[in-house]
Scaffold this motif. Structure first.
Motif, short mmCIF file in Angstrom:
data_model
loop_
_atom_site.label_atom_id
_atom_site.label_comp_id
_atom_site.label_asym_id
_atom_site.label_seq_id
_atom_site.Cartn_x
_atom_site.Cartn_y
_atom_site.Cartn_z
N VAL A 171 0.85 -1.18 0.00
CA VAL A 171 0.00 0.00 0.00
C VAL A 171 0.89 1.23 0.00
O VAL A 171 1.81 1.34 0.78
CB VAL A 171 -0.93 0.01 1.24
N ASP A 172 0.57 2.13 -0.88
CA ASP A 172 1.30 3.40 -0.98
C ASP A 172 0.72 4.39 0.03
O ASP A 172 -0.48 4.35 0.34
CB ASP A 172 1.14 3.94 -2.40
N VAL A 173 1.55 5.25 0.54
CA VAL A 173 1.10 6.26 1.52
C VAL A 173 0.00 7.12 0.92
O VAL A 173 -0.96 7.48 1.60
CB VAL A 173 2.29 7.14 1.98
N ASP A 174 0.09 7.41 -0.37
CA ASP A 174 -0.95 8.21 -1.03
C ASP A 174 -2.30 7.50 -0.99
O ASP A 174 -3.34 8.14 -0.86
CB ASP A 174 -0.56 8.51 -2.48
N ASP A 175 -2.29 6.16 -1.09
CA ASP A 175 -3.53 5.39 -0.99
C ASP A 175 -4.16 5.55 0.39
O ASP A 175 -5.38 5.66 0.52
CB ASP A 175 -3.28 3.91 -1.26
N VAL A 176 -3.33 5.56 1.41
CA VAL A 176 -3.83 5.74 2.78
C VAL A 176 -4.45 7.12 2.93
O VAL A 176 -5.57 7.26 3.44
CB VAL A 176 -2.70 5.54 3.82
N TYR A 177 -3.76 8.14 2.44
CA TYR A 177 -4.29 9.51 2.53
C TYR A 177 -5.59 9.65 1.75
O TYR A 177 -6.55 10.27 2.22
CB TYR A 177 -3.27 10.53 2.03
N GLN A 178 -5.65 9.06 0.57
CA GLN A 178 -6.86 9.13 -0.24
C GLN A 178 -8.02 8.44 0.47
O GLN A 178 -9.14 8.94 0.50
CB GLN A 178 -6.63 8.50 -1.61
N GLY A 179 -7.74 7.29 1.07
CA GLY A 179 -8.77 6.58 1.82
C GLY A 179 -9.27 7.40 3.00
O GLY A 179 -10.47 7.45 3.27
N PHE A 207 -6.05 0.77 8.91
CA PHE A 207 -5.93 -0.22 9.97
C PHE A 207 -4.82 -1.20 9.61
O PHE A 207 -4.74 -1.67 8.48
CB PHE A 207 -7.26 -0.98 10.12
N SER A 208 -3.96 -1.49 10.56
CA SER A 208 -2.88 -2.45 10.35
C SER A 208 -2.76 -3.37 11.55
O SER A 208 -3.06 -2.98 12.68
CB SER A 208 -1.53 -1.73 10.18
N VAL A 209 -2.29 -4.58 11.29
CA VAL A 209 -2.02 -5.54 12.35
C VAL A 209 -0.60 -6.02 12.16
O VAL A 209 -0.22 -6.46 11.08
CB VAL A 209 -2.99 -6.73 12.30
N PHE A 210 0.20 -5.93 13.20
CA PHE A 210 1.57 -6.40 13.16
C PHE A 210 1.71 -7.54 14.16
O PHE A 210 1.30 -7.42 15.31
CB PHE A 210 2.55 -5.27 13.51
N ILE A 211 2.27 -8.64 13.70
CA ILE A 211 2.39 -9.82 14.54
C ILE A 211 3.87 -10.17 14.70
O ILE A 211 4.60 -10.26 13.72
CB ILE A 211 1.64 -11.00 13.92
N TYR A 212 4.29 -10.36 15.91
CA TYR A 212 5.66 -10.73 16.21
C TYR A 212 5.69 -12.25 16.35
O TYR A 212 5.19 -12.81 17.32
CB TYR A 212 6.11 -10.04 17.50
N LEU A 213 6.25 -12.94 15.35
CA LEU A 213 6.16 -14.40 15.30
C LEU A 213 7.36 -15.13 15.87
O LEU A 213 7.32 -16.35 16.01
CB LEU A 213 5.97 -14.84 13.85
#
Length: 60
Positions: A2-10, A18-24
């Motif tokens: 995902v491009d930062v511009d896509d996030v801003y446009q959204g 929304f993001s989920v980061f998992i430490y595996l």
């Protein structure tokens, strides 16, 4: 990705990023590596992917 511009446009369109980061790392310490590899083979994971996973698990 995902491009930062896509996030801003959204966000401009009223969407919420929304993001989920998992430490595996710890998760891999809790399971038997041989069993994991056998199950991945059983479920049809490609040999290239299996090689990467085996390398990750053995060189940690």
């Amino acid at each position: 990705g995902v491009d930062v511009d896509d996030v801003y446009q959204g966000m401009d369109n009223g969407e919420v990023p929304f993001s989920v980061f998992i430490y595996l790392t710890k998760a891999f310490d809790c399971i038997n590596h041989e069993t994991l590899i056998k199950k991945l083979e059983y479920y049809g994971i490609s040999s290239n992917s299996l090689a990467l996973i085996k390398d990750y698990l053995t060189k940690r």
